[in-house]
Scaffold this active site. Sequence first.
Site: not given
Length: 360
Positions: A350-352, A102
């Site tokens: 969401h971060c990945l 992300r």
Amino acid sequence: MDSKILSQTPQQLGYFMPAEWERHEATWIAWPHNHLDWPGKFAPIPWVYGEIARYLSLGEIVRIIVPSKQYEARARNIMTRIGADSAKIEFFTFPTNRSWTRDYGPLFLKRKNGKSRLAIARFRFNAWAKYRNWRKDDKISEWAAQSLGLPLIPVQCQGRDVVLEGGAIDVNGQGTLLATEECLLDRETQARNPYLTREELESVLRSDLGVSNILWLGGGIAGDDTHGHIDDLCRFVSPTTVVLCEEKNPKDVNYKPLQENRERLQEMRLEDRSKIEAVPLPMPHPLYFEGTRLPASYANFYIANAAVLVPTFNDPNDRIALGILGELFADRPAIGIHAVDLVWGFGTIHCLTQQQPSAK
């Protein structure tokens, strides 16, 4: 296929950043390989990534960056064993430092007319102005543009490159962008662009992401080592609606900043001057590992074509958060992904992930 570096700004060329719920061609992830991101807990992490990829493959292509063919073989084995759609899985070999796609992955832009419907805004990445291992990750945007044959648009201000992570912003696709002052405007702790004023940074966001309306919340949640990413506390779920994390325990460190953010939102307006509908999203109970507070948040969900993937934490509020998001996204199911191990890396779903919009 070579990419073309464009000298005009995305706004001048008609590009904008679409909302996450708009149709994707693919989702990009970088396969986990840095054991230091999950010290003592790495073993289950590839399986969590595999489970995420399995759900993504139900509705779109999953483009997986691997550092070597050996890692590709391991990833393929996991995909086969968990039943992912192999026809929707594509592998790309390119070195990375870490797996938080992300934040360093390509920020895709779209336009309605013109030969090149998609482009990539080339922001720089410096590991959240905190870590030293970032130089491989910083090359991913350029490499992706070359791999896909897409135009690459360098983002600069005052002759300098501009640093921006994907998790620091959220857009409604209609012209409004959300961010926090703690992350993008702080000049003392993890300062990304210390030479830029608020006005200059806003000008960059408008010209290079095609937005017209920028809304600033205050601080992020406890345990977030990005120093205030918006995708841990407030997210657009439609052009006019956000979910905003709410902490009901007055003694918790998140209580006051989340209340202050809610008060700010009440006074804010969208690009057409209409009010924002803010839906409360609960926080899980505080989660610690080895004495460290972790940034556990249901706001770190990812909106894929076939589902909304929501981090869960073996918490009574898991069911409530899934119910809220399930009602808000009536066109796709809200699916919980066990993230107690994943969040030890200070990020979750969401971060990945990083979406690649459909060019159609």
